[in-house]
Design a protein around this motif. Structure first.
Motif, PDB file in Angstrom:
ATOM      1  N   ASN A   2       0.806  -1.214   0.000  1.00  0.00           N
ATOM      2  CA  ASN A   2       0.000   0.000   0.000  1.00  0.00           C
ATOM      3  C   ASN A   2       0.841   1.267   0.000  1.00  0.00           C
ATOM      4  O   ASN A   2       0.321   2.353  -0.192  1.00  0.00           O
ATOM      5  CB  ASN A   2      -0.948   0.018   1.203  1.00  0.00           C
ATOM      6  CG  ASN A   2      -2.206  -0.781   0.930  1.00  0.00           C
ATOM      7  OD1 ASN A   2      -2.305  -1.399  -0.119  1.00  0.00           O
ATOM      8  ND2 ASN A   2      -3.138  -0.767   1.844  1.00  0.00           N
ATOM      9  N   GLU A  26       0.487   7.634  -2.025  1.00  0.00           N
ATOM     10  CA  GLU A  26       0.974   8.807  -1.300  1.00  0.00           C
ATOM     11  C   GLU A  26       1.683   9.805  -2.215  1.00  0.00           C
ATOM     12  O   GLU A  26       1.580  11.028  -2.045  1.00  0.00           O
ATOM     13  CB  GLU A  26       1.935   8.353  -0.188  1.00  0.00           C
ATOM     14  CG  GLU A  26       2.412   9.478   0.704  1.00  0.00           C
ATOM     15  CD  GLU A  26       3.359   8.986   1.786  1.00  0.00           C
ATOM     16  OE1 GLU A  26       3.973   9.833   2.461  1.00  0.00           O
ATOM     17  OE2 GLU A  26       3.477   7.749   1.957  1.00  0.00           O
ATOM     18  N   ALA A  71      -6.581  12.765  -0.285  1.00  0.00           N
ATOM     19  CA  ALA A  71      -7.012  11.802   0.731  1.00  0.00           C
ATOM     20  C   ALA A  71      -7.662  12.569   1.897  1.00  0.00           C
ATOM     21  O   ALA A  71      -7.277  13.701   2.182  1.00  0.00           O
ATOM     22  CB  ALA A  71      -5.805  11.014   1.227  1.00  0.00           C
ATOM     23  N   PRO A  72      -8.658  11.986   2.577  1.00  0.00           N
ATOM     24  CA  PRO A  72      -9.166  10.615   2.398  1.00  0.00           C
ATOM     25  C   PRO A  72     -10.416  10.526   1.528  1.00  0.00           C
ATOM     26  O   PRO A  72     -11.002   9.473   1.399  1.00  0.00           O
ATOM     27  CB  PRO A  72      -9.488  10.211   3.836  1.00  0.00           C
ATOM     28  CG  PRO A  72      -9.989  11.481   4.464  1.00  0.00           C
ATOM     29  CD  PRO A  72      -9.183  12.596   3.836  1.00  0.00           C
ATOM     30  N   THR A  76      -9.978   5.183  -3.055  1.00  0.00           N
ATOM     31  CA  THR A  76      -9.066   4.329  -2.295  1.00  0.00           C
ATOM     32  C   THR A  76      -8.758   4.893  -0.911  1.00  0.00           C
ATOM     33  O   THR A  76      -8.096   4.228  -0.116  1.00  0.00           O
ATOM     34  CB  THR A  76      -7.731   4.163  -3.049  1.00  0.00           C
ATOM     35  OG1 THR A  76      -7.154   5.458  -3.229  1.00  0.00           O
ATOM     36  CG2 THR A  76      -7.929   3.496  -4.392  1.00  0.00           C
ATOM     37  N   THR A  77      -9.208   6.100  -0.627  1.00  0.00           N
ATOM     38  CA  THR A  77      -8.892   6.923   0.561  1.00  0.00           C
ATOM     39  C   THR A  77      -7.460   7.449   0.510  1.00  0.00           C
ATOM     40  O   THR A  77      -6.995   8.064   1.460  1.00  0.00           O
ATOM     41  CB  THR A  77      -9.120   6.191   1.903  1.00  0.00           C
ATOM     42  OG1 THR A  77      -8.062   5.279   2.165  1.00  0.00           O
ATOM     43  CG2 THR A  77     -10.452   5.467   1.946  1.00  0.00           C
ATOM     44  N   GLU A  78      -6.738   7.221  -0.608  1.00  0.00           N
ATOM     45  CA  GLU A  78      -5.374   7.725  -0.783  1.00  0.00           C
ATOM     46  C   GLU A  78      -5.398   8.928  -1.723  1.00  0.00           C
ATOM     47  O   GLU A  78      -6.382   9.171  -2.427  1.00  0.00           O
ATOM     48  CB  GLU A  78      -4.480   6.634  -1.397  1.00  0.00           C
ATOM     49  CG  GLU A  78      -4.423   5.357  -0.592  1.00  0.00           C
ATOM     50  CD  GLU A  78      -3.745   4.228  -1.357  1.00  0.00           C
ATOM     51  OE1 GLU A  78      -3.276   3.290  -0.707  1.00  0.00           O
ATOM     52  OE2 GLU A  78      -3.681   4.292  -2.601  1.00  0.00           O
ATOM     53  N   ARG A 115      -7.485  -1.718  -2.265  1.00  0.00           N
ATOM     54  CA  ARG A 115      -7.037  -0.662  -1.356  1.00  0.00           C
ATOM     55  C   ARG A 115      -8.223   0.011  -0.665  1.00  0.00           C
ATOM     56  O   ARG A 115      -8.145   0.361   0.516  1.00  0.00           O
ATOM     57  CB  ARG A 115      -6.194   0.365  -2.118  1.00  0.00           C
ATOM     58  CG  ARG A 115      -4.839  -0.183  -2.518  1.00  0.00           C
ATOM     59  CD  ARG A 115      -3.923   0.885  -3.086  1.00  0.00           C
ATOM     60  NE  ARG A 115      -2.597   0.314  -3.340  1.00  0.00           N
ATOM     61  CZ  ARG A 115      -1.493   1.040  -3.490  1.00  0.00           C
ATOM     62  NH1 ARG A 115      -1.549   2.366  -3.412  1.00  0.00           N
ATOM     63  NH2 ARG A 115      -0.331   0.457  -3.713  1.00  0.00           N
ATOM     64  N   ASN A 119      -8.350  -0.169   3.292  1.00  0.00           N
ATOM     65  CA  ASN A 119      -8.350   1.109   4.005  1.00  0.00           C
ATOM     66  C   ASN A 119      -9.685   1.407   4.684  1.00  0.00           C
ATOM     67  O   ASN A 119      -9.871   2.487   5.239  1.00  0.00           O
ATOM     68  CB  ASN A 119      -7.981   2.244   3.048  1.00  0.00           C
ATOM     69  CG  ASN A 119      -6.550   2.127   2.544  1.00  0.00           C
ATOM     70  OD1 ASN A 119      -5.687   1.563   3.216  1.00  0.00           O
ATOM     71  ND2 ASN A 119      -6.275   2.661   1.366  1.00  0.00           N
ATOM     72  N   ARG A 121     -12.790   1.767   3.475  1.00  0.00           N
ATOM     73  CA  ARG A 121     -13.832   2.575   2.840  1.00  0.00           C
ATOM     74  C   ARG A 121     -15.058   1.729   2.484  1.00  0.00           C
ATOM     75  O   ARG A 121     -16.188   2.187   2.545  1.00  0.00           O
ATOM     76  CB  ARG A 121     -13.293   3.245   1.575  1.00  0.00           C
ATOM     77  CG  ARG A 121     -14.310   4.179   0.914  1.00  0.00           C
ATOM     78  CD  ARG A 121     -13.771   4.794  -0.368  1.00  0.00           C
ATOM     79  NE  ARG A 121     -14.804   5.570  -1.022  1.00  0.00           N
ATOM     80  CZ  ARG A 121     -15.731   5.068  -1.835  1.00  0.00           C
ATOM     81  NH1 ARG A 121     -15.745   3.756  -2.076  1.00  0.00           N
ATOM     82  NH2 ARG A 121     -16.643   5.834  -2.388  1.00  0.00           N
TER      83      ARG A 121
END
Length: 461
Positions: A2, A26, A71-72, A76-78, A115, A119, A121
């Motif tokens: 991740n 990220e 994010a979030p 994917t919350t990324e 993901r 994560n 979601r």
């Protein structure tokens, strides 16, 4: 895994007006910014679209629109970026290459959705519903998949599981005070809850037959003796010349399968070789295949040529094919060639000889007479599978198996309570029930199961 920033083509392969490449991780903003000529993507507001160019060093690859998501609040919350480019497969390849050169890697099948699950979601059943939604081919399957994406089955299970978890906690509390011989969990209330859970699980399990019909379509085998009109009927149902029609018996040698949509439901129509004893090796293989298709069909449409006088052979064939879970529709064909009074005697002979329930329809595929009656009967069959209780329908084989295991474990808990077995064993059975219920949402799972589920997704999802 991740910690990597991943990228993939999110639109279908091939040429189109536009294509979309998705990036998540990220370092999404930094990696795309390194190849983007336009505003500084590390400084723009979330959920905005920026115009510019994708470049490989000094070479412009394409004019693009870049969507930025912080994010979030992303799938994917990324941190995520989507690049909309002119839909050339070559341009897609070049953009992916330059992204990888600057620190991204190609996503694996289903990795974006995985993901989102990892994560927190979405849960596992919602993740699976995304694949079902993408694969939906009719209105009914779309609605069911969308309901599950909204958390339909998860909500049903979580209420039951939370109540059971409370009782499990009380039972385990009793273990801490075993020497004092006290009961914190009301056994009568536990019995009532188990009965309620069992009823709900049975309802969900029973919905699977309808759900399977929605998701995969209902298999309808069109069977009969040679020249009974099977291929003509298939063509009439599809409204196209799909199968070869001839007065020569044994024209159809192999099975022909086509999808027919009726009132939002999919039916997999299977035209088969005429059933008869034959010395022709190829036709014999076709007859064998026809019988195999009946074994896997939910509905058997058996055609009887109404112009013939002797139905004894048809009756014997029918008796050899029937099973209790098989819906039977008998169609007397070629009604344009016989007098109306003849049908009543045909139906009477059939009902006297065949014990299984069946629907009797008179049709002429050539004249397109009463074809709609057959369609209505097929649609009615699927609708009758629908449970009147609740809106949640099970379409996933994994969910079905997990529900069956849950039902078995709940019944073991009931037995444990009824026989007043030790608190330790009761706690063990409750834990099994909780774990089986948790398999559906993914609260209890393993890497092998996850790998199998997400490997079936497309790369960009």
């Amino acid at each position: 895994m991740n910690q990597d920033t991943i990228c993939a083509l999110a639109t279908a392969n091939g040429m189109g007006a536009i294509g979309i490449i998705r990036i998540s991780g990220e370092k999404s903003f930094e990696i795309v910014n390194a190849v983007f000529e336009g505003k500084n993507l590390t400084k723009v507001a979330s959920h905005t679209v920026q115009y510019g160019f994708i470049k490989d060093d000094y070479e412009v690859i394409d004019e693009v629109m870049v969507s930025v998501f912080h994010a979030p609040k992303t799938f994917t919350t990324e941190n995520s970026v989507e690049i909309s480019f002119h839909g050339s497969p070559y341009i897609a390849k070049k953009i992916l290459e330059v992204l990888i050169k600057n620190g991204a890697r190609m996503a694996k099948a289903g990795e974006f959705t995985m993901r989102a699950f990892m994560n927190g979601r979405i849960d596992l059943s919602q993740a699976e519903s995304i694949a079902d939604l993408i694969a939906s081919e009719n209105e009914a399957s779309r609605k069911v998949a969308l309901n599950q994406l909204k958390g339909g089955i998860s909500n049903e299970i979580s209420f039951l599981r939370n109540d059971l978890l409370n009782f499990t906690s009380l039972i385990e509390l009793e273990l801490d005070f075993a020497e004092e011989d006290v009961e914190f969990a009301d056994r009568t209330a536990l019995k009532s809850l188990l009965s309620k859970i069992e009823e709900k699980l049975n309802s969900l399990i029973e919905s699977f037959q309808y759900g399977n019909a929605i998701k995969n379509g209902t298999a309808v085998a069109i069977i009969g003796k040679p020249n009974a009109g099977k291929s003509t009927l298939l063509n009439a149902l599809l409204k196209e010349e799909r199968a070869i029609v001839s007065n020569i018996a044994g024209t159809t040698r192999d099975t022909i399968e086509e999808i027919l949509h009726i009132k939002g439901h999919a039916f997999r129509l299977i035209d088969t070789a005429g059933l008869r004893e034959t010395s022709d090796e190829i036709e014999a293989i076709g007859v064998k295949k026809a019988k195999e298709k009946v074994e896997n069909a939910e509905v058997l449409v058996y055609l009887i040529d109404a112009a013939t006088q002797d139905f004894s052979e048809d009756i014997e064939v029918l008796k050899s094919l029937l099973r209790e879970d098989l819906k039977l529709i008998i169609c007397a064909t070629k009604i344009d060639e016989v007098i109306p009074d003849q049908y009543e005697s045909i139906e009477n002979v059939l009902r006297e000889s065949i014990t299984q329930e069946f629907d009797f329809i008179k049709i002429s595929a050539v004249e397109n007479q009463n074809i709609q009656d057959l369609k209505n009967e097929l649609s009615s069959y699927v609708e009758q599978l629908k449970s009147e209780e609740g809106n949640v329908i099970i379409t996933n084989q994994r969910h079905y198996e997990a529900l069956q295991k849950s039902l078995t474990s709940v019944r073991k808990v009931e037995e444990a309570v009824n026989f007043q077995i030790t608190t330790e064993l009761l706690s063990y059975e409750l834990r099994n029930a909780l774990e089986n219920l948790g398999e559906i949402s993914g609260e209890f799972t393993n890497d092998e199961v996850l790998g199998n589920i997400f490997s079936k997704f497309c790369i960009g999802k």
